[in-house]
Design an enzyme around this catalytic site. Structure first.
Site, PDB file in Angstrom:
ATOM      1  N   CYS A  12      38.816  48.468  48.803  1.00  0.00           N
ATOM      2  CA  CYS A  12      37.657  49.360  48.701  1.00  0.00           C
ATOM      3  C   CYS A  12      36.427  48.637  48.167  1.00  0.00           C
ATOM      4  O   CYS A  12      35.395  49.249  47.941  1.00  0.00           O
ATOM      5  CB  CYS A  12      37.990  50.571  47.830  1.00  0.00           C
ATOM      6  SG  CYS A  12      38.421  50.102  46.154  1.00  0.00           S
ATOM      7  N   ARG A  14      14.941  20.311  80.150  1.00  0.00           N
ATOM      8  CA  ARG A  14      15.090  21.473  79.255  1.00  0.00           C
ATOM      9  C   ARG A  14      16.276  21.293  78.335  1.00  0.00           C
ATOM     10  O   ARG A  14      17.294  20.727  78.721  1.00  0.00           O
ATOM     11  CB  ARG A  14      15.387  22.740  80.053  1.00  0.00           C
ATOM     12  CG  ARG A  14      14.282  23.202  80.949  1.00  0.00           C
ATOM     13  CD  ARG A  14      14.817  24.368  81.783  1.00  0.00           C
ATOM     14  NE  ARG A  14      14.065  24.509  82.992  1.00  0.00           N
ATOM     15  CZ  ARG A  14      13.178  25.484  83.204  1.00  0.00           C
ATOM     16  NH1 ARG A  14      12.958  26.384  82.289  1.00  0.00           N
ATOM     17  NH2 ARG A  14      12.516  25.538  84.327  1.00  0.00           N
ATOM     18  N   ARG A  57      39.117  57.678  41.670  1.00  0.00           N
ATOM     19  CA  ARG A  57      39.262  56.702  40.595  1.00  0.00           C
ATOM     20  C   ARG A  57      38.787  57.307  39.285  1.00  0.00           C
ATOM     21  O   ARG A  57      37.692  57.883  39.226  1.00  0.00           O
ATOM     22  CB  ARG A  57      38.444  55.450  40.926  1.00  0.00           C
ATOM     23  CG  ARG A  57      38.482  54.436  39.817  1.00  0.00           C
ATOM     24  CD  ARG A  57      37.775  53.180  40.202  1.00  0.00           C
ATOM     25  NE  ARG A  57      36.333  53.310  40.080  1.00  0.00           N
ATOM     26  CZ  ARG A  57      35.484  52.353  40.446  1.00  0.00           C
ATOM     27  NH1 ARG A  57      35.941  51.236  40.994  1.00  0.00           N
ATOM     28  NH2 ARG A  57      34.194  52.521  40.298  1.00  0.00           N
ATOM     29  N   ARG A  63      34.132  57.241  43.361  1.00  0.00           N
ATOM     30  CA  ARG A  63      33.790  56.712  42.033  1.00  0.00           C
ATOM     31  C   ARG A  63      33.319  57.878  41.172  1.00  0.00           C
ATOM     32  O   ARG A  63      32.203  58.364  41.360  1.00  0.00           O
ATOM     33  CB  ARG A  63      32.680  55.675  42.135  1.00  0.00           C
ATOM     34  CG  ARG A  63      33.074  54.367  42.809  1.00  0.00           C
ATOM     35  CD  ARG A  63      31.840  53.471  42.876  1.00  0.00           C
ATOM     36  NE  ARG A  63      32.144  52.088  43.153  1.00  0.00           N
ATOM     37  CZ  ARG A  63      31.956  51.508  44.355  1.00  0.00           C
ATOM     38  NH1 ARG A  63      31.506  52.204  45.371  1.00  0.00           N
ATOM     39  NH2 ARG A  63      32.225  50.223  44.515  1.00  0.00           N
ATOM     40  N   GLY A 102      39.974  46.010  44.592  1.00  0.00           N
ATOM     41  CA  GLY A 102      38.560  46.112  44.243  1.00  0.00           C
ATOM     42  C   GLY A 102      38.013  44.706  44.312  1.00  0.00           C
ATOM     43  O   GLY A 102      37.931  43.997  43.307  1.00  0.00           O
ATOM     44  N   THR A 103      37.651  44.303  45.526  1.00  0.00           N
ATOM     45  CA  THR A 103      37.302  42.886  45.703  1.00  0.00           C
ATOM     46  C   THR A 103      35.935  42.529  45.151  1.00  0.00           C
ATOM     47  O   THR A 103      35.601  41.352  45.057  1.00  0.00           O
ATOM     48  CB  THR A 103      37.377  42.502  47.194  1.00  0.00           C
ATOM     49  OG1 THR A 103      36.775  43.554  47.946  1.00  0.00           O
ATOM     50  CG2 THR A 103      38.809  42.302  47.632  1.00  0.00           C
ATOM     51  N   ASN A 104      35.140  43.538  44.752  1.00  0.00           N
ATOM     52  CA  ASN A 104      33.884  43.188  44.069  1.00  0.00           C
ATOM     53  C   ASN A 104      34.245  42.560  42.724  1.00  0.00           C
ATOM     54  O   ASN A 104      33.789  41.470  42.377  1.00  0.00           O
ATOM     55  CB  ASN A 104      33.020  44.424  43.833  1.00  0.00           C
ATOM     56  CG  ASN A 104      32.725  45.171  45.113  1.00  0.00           C
ATOM     57  OD1 ASN A 104      32.701  44.584  46.182  1.00  0.00           O
ATOM     58  ND2 ASN A 104      32.511  46.478  44.999  1.00  0.00           N
ATOM     59  N   ASP A 105      35.082  43.266  41.978  1.00  0.00           N
ATOM     60  CA  ASP A 105      35.505  42.722  40.695  1.00  0.00           C
ATOM     61  C   ASP A 105      36.472  41.556  40.867  1.00  0.00           C
ATOM     62  O   ASP A 105      36.411  40.588  40.115  1.00  0.00           O
ATOM     63  CB  ASP A 105      36.172  43.816  39.840  1.00  0.00           C
ATOM     64  CG  ASP A 105      35.134  44.568  39.024  1.00  0.00           C
ATOM     65  OD1 ASP A 105      34.329  43.907  38.347  1.00  0.00           O
ATOM     66  OD2 ASP A 105      35.110  45.812  39.090  1.00  0.00           O
ATOM     67  N   GLU A 159      41.993  44.281  40.562  1.00  0.00           N
ATOM     68  CA  GLU A 159      40.629  43.744  40.401  1.00  0.00           C
ATOM     69  C   GLU A 159      40.558  42.496  39.540  1.00  0.00           C
ATOM     70  O   GLU A 159      39.477  41.955  39.309  1.00  0.00           O
ATOM     71  CB  GLU A 159      39.719  44.812  39.773  1.00  0.00           C
ATOM     72  CG  GLU A 159      39.565  46.047  40.615  1.00  0.00           C
ATOM     73  CD  GLU A 159      38.748  47.103  39.914  1.00  0.00           C
ATOM     74  OE1 GLU A 159      37.571  47.230  40.202  1.00  0.00           O
ATOM     75  OE2 GLU A 159      39.326  47.813  39.048  1.00  0.00           O
ATOM     76  N   HIS A 179       8.798  36.957  74.184  1.00  0.00           N
ATOM     77  CA  HIS A 179       9.532  36.482  73.001  1.00  0.00           C
ATOM     78  C   HIS A 179       9.797  37.605  72.012  1.00  0.00           C
ATOM     79  O   HIS A 179      10.914  37.810  71.553  1.00  0.00           O
ATOM     80  CB  HIS A 179       8.732  35.357  72.333  1.00  0.00           C
ATOM     81  CG  HIS A 179       9.326  34.884  71.053  1.00  0.00           C
ATOM     82  ND1 HIS A 179       8.923  35.380  69.838  1.00  0.00           N
ATOM     83  CD2 HIS A 179      10.337  34.025  70.820  1.00  0.00           C
ATOM     84  CE1 HIS A 179       9.651  34.807  68.902  1.00  0.00           C
ATOM     85  NE2 HIS A 179      10.511  33.982  69.463  1.00  0.00           N
TER      86      HIS A 179
END
Ligand code: PEP
Ligand code: MG
Length: 893
Positions: free
Chosen positions: A850, A93, A620, A564, A784-787, A763, A453
């Protein structure tokens, strides 16, 4: 001396998991604590990696080490591998470091050939049994190692059942089996071009090679991708002496969990089959019995088993998933591992084990995968709803789902990817269906138990599943299933029809049903309260509406990290006023529109500040480019063209059309003036506030008037006014003054004194790099870690994911999608610089995050490491963030 590739079970221990794989390490551990384990050996994961390094060739001395270890196993058992009189048979196995159930290959009864089958007959005094083992071995081995077709064997089996006039394989006579074995061998030669190997050592070599190779089969690769298991770990191979659960009615085999893996309840939970071999339980071919029935059938074995379960739980300090076999009334342990469980069970078991003094709070916190909490936050069927229940199966994985019936995994995958909600309906699932399961809302099977399964995989993924629903008759050819109705006739449900399944009760229901939002159990609250004691980073929520704020509070958020305000502008009844504001020709006109927006915004802020009273609320000011609030240019062109055509033919309505045309053309002109080549890098964020200070002025006034009103009503409020997309200190200095002036004006007008702070989003890289200057004007930073990801990578966030990030991930150009998991090296480095520089200027500077990363566990850990004060995420991720923050604290303490 060459490397040690092979370990006898007694030579290993639990800590050697990366070398011996999970199964091998646990077999070693069980052997060494004196439990009954059939003797055997483990080939290391290093040997598997060496096999790939040598271009799929065994490393030097591997087989000689296997032979030497096997001789020791022979000596223990007094049997010999390949001995025609008294043969040792083994199972082979796979056993990876992280368990990958059903993904790789297994071979049983290895060592049987035309001669040893007689030895097995002698030893067991059971010719039928020996022949049945042999035919199963030929089938399994030829399928896995030689690549023969499973269907061909089934075909031959069926012809013998017909010839003998029986329904089940276990009714086949020794004569039939004997003849069938010959047919099997002929078929193998014909379809694979190879003779079925008679030399047991050659069989073993082939099996080891097949297990190594199965590390890289398609389903194993997909499984590793889903579960983020590295590809270079390799698998170990366990070669273990066989014990037989299928030698008669004093034999059996089963799987059991030491606690209920669905609910976490502290009761033995599992299934067994009398007179059956291992795979029969999991494969779902015969429906197994509940483990408690074993107490009546074999009381001594049951007591011993219960006792061993207790020993294993105490030893591993965790819930165990155990495989066992009973041969001739004697119990053998074949495997133990930490049991997979639903999120609900994980939470309950962790909390119970602290109360039982088995683990401490810190360990409890680490026993629950933060992302899995999502399952608990899911919906269930409204108990007051009137339902048309069409069938009931086993409640295999909790939650509830509705969707269209699909019978095929490929189709499920394709449809699921288009966003269609689907329920994958199968007689049973196999690891080959994994891609369809991933895309389905729920899984429904007509066969198989709670450890089949489908059940195991669905629970792990947190997907709703009902299995073993035996009244369902599935007809793949007609793409439908038939169920008996209460009235006694039959009803068909076809592909594309909508059904719902309830994974907590096993019900299958016609149509879409009303669902309820989840309630959180006391164990959930307890675990999260421990998380709150342990974590050092705050958890806030991103919310724009009072009801979202209330939900976030209920989930334990202590503040809003991002409100926002543009979401308020988008409301249907407000859009015309926002458009009026944008289309204004001059300041006066704009002031008129803004004056209409002011009371609306004030009401919004009043609501959200009140819902979060006692906690900070970060609001904001307007961020997106203005054209986002205007109609689409192409639509306007079409409209204008239509109106011009209408004008040609209109007689009586000319005036009306003309005036509408002028209005639309003016709008089109404005849309064209506002057009930007790259709006995300264009006229947005604080750049709008600087060019149109009256917009930010109105928003600041609305905030402060709401604050004054709430203070007068006796509420405690903590407003934080946030300026987006700042790149230069002068932008912030200018806008901060505007906010301060507005606050003072409102205080003077209302006679109410209130506290507030002003800060900025970070940002863009320039803001991070000049954070020491920016902190002079900012009382807080929020990443603003997206930007910031967009501007650091230079990837357009609107395009990257749909255009090229998929390729990047598949080809491992980037380890992760940086919009999901924070890029510590690049974006993270900028954050670290900003925190250090900002706090050098202003030691009390409050810093949070954020962007979407604020709810993602690995990113939260990074935020903890660089000393942020809070993370902020969507309300439903708040519990996940609380737990992830606590785990980060424990891990890095
Ligand atoms: C961000 O950029 O991370 C952020 C929170 O702002 P938005 O997503 O609204 O641009
Ligand atoms: Mg942003």
């Amino acid at each position: 001396m060459s490397k040690k590739w092979v370990y006898l079970f007694e030579e290993g221990k639990a800590e050697m998991k990366s070398l011996l794989g999970g199964k091998g390490a646990n077999l070693a551990e069980m052997t060494n604590i004196g439990l009954p384990v059939p003797p055997g050996l483990t080939i290391t994961t290093e040997a598997c990696n060496a096999y790939y390094d040598h271009g799929k060739d065994f490393p030097e001395s591997l087989m000689s080490q296997v032979k030497a270890a096997l001789e020791q196993v022979e000596a223990k058992l007094g049997k010999k591998f390949g001995d025609p009189q008294n043969p040792l048979l083994v199972s082979v196995r796979s056993g990876a470091v992280f368990s990958m159930p059903g993904m790789m290959d297994t071979i049983l009864n290895l060592g049987l050939n035309d001669e040893t089958v007689n030895g097995l007959t002698e030893a067991t005094q059971n010719r039928r049994f020996a022949l049945d083992c042999y035919r199963r071995f030929i089938q399994m081995y030829s399928d896995v190692v030689l690549g023969a077709s499973h269907a061909e064997f089934e075909h031959i089996l069926e012809s013998y059942r017909d010839k003998q006039g029986v329904r089940f394989d276990n009714e086949l006579s020794p004569e039939s089996l004997s003849a069938m074995i010959e047919d099997f061998k002929v078929m193998v030669k014909k379809t694979t071009g190879q003779l079925f190997p008679q030399d047991p050592m050659a069989q073993l070599e082939g099996a080891i090679r097949a297990v190594f190779s199965s590390w890289n089969n398609d389903r194993a690769i997909i499984y590793r991708q889903i579960h983020k298991i590295p590809d270079d770990l390799g698998t170990a191979v366990n070669v273990q002496s066989m014990v037989f659960g299928n030698m008669g009615n004093d034999c059996g085999t089963g799987v059991a969990f030491t606690r209920n893996p669905s609910t976490g309840e502290k009761t033995l939970y599992g299934e067994y089959l009398i007179n059956a071999q291992g795979e029969d339980v999991v494969a779902g071919i015969r429906t197994p019995l509940h483990i408690s029935l074993l107490q009546e059938e074999m009381p001594a074995v049951f007591d011993q088993f219960v006792n061993i379960c207790g020993i294993l739980e105490k030893h591993y300090r965790n819930m165990q998933d155990i495989e066992f076999t009973i041969q001739g009334g004697k119990l053998w342990m074949l495997q133990t591992r930490n049991g997979k469980r639903t999120a609900a069970a994980a939470v309950k078991i962790a909390v119970d084990m602290v109360e039982e003094n088995l683990i401490n709070k810190e360990e409890a916190i680490q026993r629950v995968e933060p992302e899995h909490l999502d399952q608990l936050l899911h919906r269930r069927i409204d108990p007051t709803a009137k339902l048309t229940v069409i069938a009931t199966g086993l409640p295999a994985s909790p939650g509830a789902a509705s969707g269209k019936i699909v019978f095929d995994a490929d189709e499920a995958e394709a449809l699921g990817k288009t966003g269609e909600k689907i329920i994958l309906v199968r007689t049973e699932t196999t690891p080959d269906d994994i891609h369809g399961i991933v895309q389905a809302q729920g899984i429904l099977t007509s066969r198989g138990g709670m450890t089949s399964h489908a059940a195991v995989v669905a629970r792990q993924m947190g997907k709703t599943c009902v299995c073993g629903c035996e009244t369902l008759r599935i007809d793949y050819a007609r793409q439908e299933f038939i169920v008996p109705t209460a009235a006694g006739d039959l009803k068909a449900y076809k592909k594309g029809d909508t059904i719902s399944i309830d994974g907590s009760t096993g019900r299958v229901i016609e149509g879409v049903v009303p669902m309820l939002e989840p309630e959180l159990t006391s164990e959930f609250q307890t675990l999260l309260s421990w998380a709150d004691e342990i974590r050092t980073i705050g958890v806030r929520a991103n919310a724009d509406k009072p009801q979202e704020a209330a939900q976030a509070r209920a989930f334990g958020a202590t503040g809003i990290g991002l409100c926002r305000t543009e979401h308020m502008f988008m409301a249907q009844e407000r859009l015309p006023i926002v458009q009026e504001m944008i289309l204004s020709q001059n300041l006066e006109e704009r002031q008129v529109a803004l004056a209409k927006l002011l009371p609306m915004q004030q009401e919004d802020f009043y609501g959200i500040l009140k819902a979060m009273s006692g906690f900070p609320v970060c609001i904001r000011l307007l961020d997106p480019p203005l054209h986002e609030f205007l109609p689409n240019e192409e639509d306007l062109v079409v409209e204008v063209t239509k109106m011009r055509c209408a004008l040609e033919y209109a007689d009586d309505q000319k005036e009306a059309i003309l005036s509408k045309l002028e209005e639309t053309e003016a709008l089109l002109k404005k849309v064209r003036t506002l057009h930007e080549f790259n709006p995300m890098l264009g006229h947005r964020g604080c750049r709008l506030g600087i060019t149109y200070p009256e917009i930010y002025g109105m928003q600041a006034r609305a905030i402060f008037q709401a604050v004054a009103q709430l203070v007068q009503e006796g509420y405690e409020v903590e407003p934080e006014v946030e300026i987006p997309l700042v790149v230069h200190i002068n932008e912030l200095a200018f806008l901060r003054q505007l906010v301060v002036d507005t606050a003072e004006a409102v205080m003077a007008e209302t006679g109410v004194k209130f506290e507030y702070t002003v800060g900025t989003m970070i940002e863009v890289p320039r803001a991070a790099l000049t954070a020491d200057q920016i902190a002079k004007e900012a009382q807080f930073f929020s990443f603003g870690t997206n930007d910031l990801t967009q501007t650091t990578f230079g990837f357009s966030r609107d395009d990257a994911e749909s255009k090229f990030l998929g390729y990047y991930r598949d080809r491992k150009i980037l380890p992760e999608n940086p919009f999901i998991v924070l890029d510590r090296e690049g974006v993270g480095q900028l954050m670290k610089i900003a925190v250090e520089k900002g706090r050098a200027t202003r030691p009390e500077l409050l810093v949070g995050i954020c962007g979407e990363h604020g709810g993602e566990p690995s990113s939260i850990e990074f935020c903890h490491l660089i000393g942020l004060d809070f993370v902020s995420c969507s309300p439903y991720r708040v519990p996940i963030a609380r737990l992830a923050a606590a785990q980060a604290a424990v891990k890095n303490s």
